[in-house]
Design a protein around this motif. Structure first.
Motif, PDB file in Angstrom:
ATOM      1  N   ARG A 271       0.828  -1.214   0.000  1.00  0.00           N
ATOM      2  CA  ARG A 271       0.000   0.000   0.000  1.00  0.00           C
ATOM      3  C   ARG A 271       0.856   1.256   0.000  1.00  0.00           C
ATOM      4  O   ARG A 271       0.429   2.315  -0.471  1.00  0.00           O
ATOM      5  CB  ARG A 271      -0.911   0.017   1.228  1.00  0.00           C
ATOM      6  CG  ARG A 271      -1.888  -1.127   1.277  1.00  0.00           C
ATOM      7  CD  ARG A 271      -2.647  -1.110   2.591  1.00  0.00           C
ATOM      8  NE  ARG A 271      -3.231  -2.412   2.866  1.00  0.00           N
ATOM      9  CZ  ARG A 271      -3.598  -2.835   4.054  1.00  0.00           C
ATOM     10  NH1 ARG A 271      -3.445  -2.026   5.108  1.00  0.00           N
ATOM     11  NH2 ARG A 271      -4.119  -4.032   4.210  1.00  0.00           N
ATOM     12  N   ASN A 272       2.072   1.162   0.542  1.00  0.00           N
ATOM     13  CA  ASN A 272       2.952   2.327   0.651  1.00  0.00           C
ATOM     14  C   ASN A 272       4.073   2.334  -0.373  1.00  0.00           C
ATOM     15  O   ASN A 272       4.632   3.394  -0.675  1.00  0.00           O
ATOM     16  CB  ASN A 272       3.565   2.392   2.055  1.00  0.00           C
ATOM     17  CG  ASN A 272       2.518   2.525   3.138  1.00  0.00           C
ATOM     18  OD1 ASN A 272       1.610   3.335   3.017  1.00  0.00           O
ATOM     19  ND2 ASN A 272       2.632   1.730   4.187  1.00  0.00           N
ATOM     20  N   GLU A 273       4.415   1.158  -0.911  1.00  0.00           N
ATOM     21  CA  GLU A 273       5.587   1.062  -1.785  1.00  0.00           C
ATOM     22  C   GLU A 273       5.289   0.367  -3.104  1.00  0.00           C
ATOM     23  O   GLU A 273       6.207   0.013  -3.841  1.00  0.00           O
ATOM     24  CB  GLU A 273       6.715   0.304  -1.061  1.00  0.00           C
ATOM     25  CG  GLU A 273       7.138   0.939   0.247  1.00  0.00           C
ATOM     26  CD  GLU A 273       8.153   0.092   1.008  1.00  0.00           C
ATOM     27  OE1 GLU A 273       8.723  -0.838   0.395  1.00  0.00           O
ATOM     28  OE2 GLU A 273       8.381   0.368   2.198  1.00  0.00           O
ATOM     29  N   GLY A 274       4.029   0.153  -3.424  1.00  0.00           N
ATOM     30  CA  GLY A 274       3.682  -0.591  -4.627  1.00  0.00           C
ATOM     31  C   GLY A 274       3.839   0.214  -5.902  1.00  0.00           C
ATOM     32  O   GLY A 274       4.070   1.423  -5.884  1.00  0.00           O
ATOM     33  N   GLN A 275       3.707  -0.503  -7.031  1.00  0.00           N
ATOM     34  CA  GLN A 275       3.734   0.178  -8.325  1.00  0.00           C
ATOM     35  C   GLN A 275       2.528   1.095  -8.490  1.00  0.00           C
ATOM     36  O   GLN A 275       2.598   2.109  -9.190  1.00  0.00           O
ATOM     37  CB  GLN A 275       3.738  -0.867  -9.449  1.00  0.00           C
ATOM     38  CG  GLN A 275       5.034  -1.658  -9.574  1.00  0.00           C
ATOM     39  CD  GLN A 275       4.930  -2.703 -10.658  1.00  0.00           C
ATOM     40  OE1 GLN A 275       4.121  -3.615 -10.560  1.00  0.00           O
ATOM     41  NE2 GLN A 275       5.749  -2.581 -11.691  1.00  0.00           N
TER      42      GLN A 275
END
Length: 292
Positions: A271-275
């Motif tokens: 949720r914070n580091e996704g594409q």
């Protein structure tokens, strides 16, 4: 990391309470012995209790659900005892429950090592439930706080409606349990596609547990087709197709567990580091399509 188990649950005839209790205890013990901390059975798995009724009653659509009502207190006590003895969280499937208003609702309880945690009713009724079986919709959604994480339950058809899963996600659920009961391959795929879509949209995990097999003695559970599966958002660190695992056969001849390891911290990380940030960007779509 948590270990979770979804049952491809074969609908079998158990004609006595003792036979049914031994069956459920042994089935749950099998998963617990393999390290599972959360056990999920499918929609209407509890209706197997109707096998204890006389053939004429269990073969009658309406009489079968009326006939199991006196068994519900003992069934809940059985589930409470299994969860406590095995030290697991148990969602033993759903079953029709007659409420004080005289209406039946499709209810899924959750039990933990410390006792009963509460229940979730199905909110969206299929045509069969509404038109033939006279099962009524419940109200409201609940998020369950457990030592494994925050859980929600969407029963079968409920998984095909995005706003229900969105409500659970906004309430903090990281894992949605999806007990299902479908009598065609198309029905199974509708729920499965819905479950995977809900995982994508909300960047959560969804665990599906289906009924399988033939039960000619039950007009409600006569044909069952489904595959257990665990779905996550396809993104960095996740499977490219969003499928952590699915059971091998679409309709095995006996009950089988799909047991998976799930890292909810990794799901949250996406949720914070996704594409993409589908969960975060959800409100934008409504702003863009709102009429001027």
């Amino acid at each position: 990391m948590i270990r979770i188990a979804a049952c491809q649950y074969a609908i079998e005839l158990h004609e006595s309470w003792e036979a049914y209790a031994r069956h459920l205890e042994a089935l749950c013990a099998e998963a617990a012995e393999r390290g599972a901390q959360l056990l999920v059975l499918p929609e209407y798995a509890g209706l197997v209790l109707s096998g204890q009724l006389a053939p004429a009653l269990r073969g009658d659509l309406l009489a079968s659900i009326e006939g199991i009502q006196p068994l519900l207190q003992d069934w809940r006590a059985l589930c409470t005892g299994i969860a406590a003895k095995l030290g697991v969280y148990l969602q033993p499937g759903s079953l029709p429950v007659r409420d004080a208003d005289g209406r039946y609702r499709n209810r899924a309880w959750l039990f933990g090592p410390g006792g009963e945690l509460g229940f979730q009713d199905k909110l969206m009724m299929t045509r069969f439930e509404r038109e033939h079986w006279h099962i009524s919709a419940g109200q409201g959604l609940r998020v369950f706080d457990t030592s494994l994480g925050r859980l929600g339950i969407l029963i079968c058809y409920d998984n095909e409606f995005p706003l229900l899963a969105r409500t659970l996600a906004e309430g903090g659920a990281d894992l949605i349990l999806a007990p299902s009961c479908t009598d065609t391959e198309a029905g199974y795929h509708r729920v499965r596609i819905g479950a995977q879509a809900r995982a994508l949209e909300n960047q959560v995990a969804v665990l599906q547990s289906p009924t399988v097999g033939l039960a000619p003695w039950s007009p409600a559970l006569d044909e069952n087709i489904g595959r257990a599966g665990l779905y996550v958002p396809p993104d960095y660190g996740m499977p490219r197709d969003g499928v952590i695992a699915e059971s091998a056969a679409l309709c095995p001849g006996s009950s089988q567990w799909l047991i998976c390891d799930l890292d909810l911290d990794e799901v949250r990380r996406v949720r914070n580091e996704g594409q993409v940030f589908t969960r975060r960007d959800w409100p934008e779509q409504f702003e863009r399509i709102r009429p001027a």
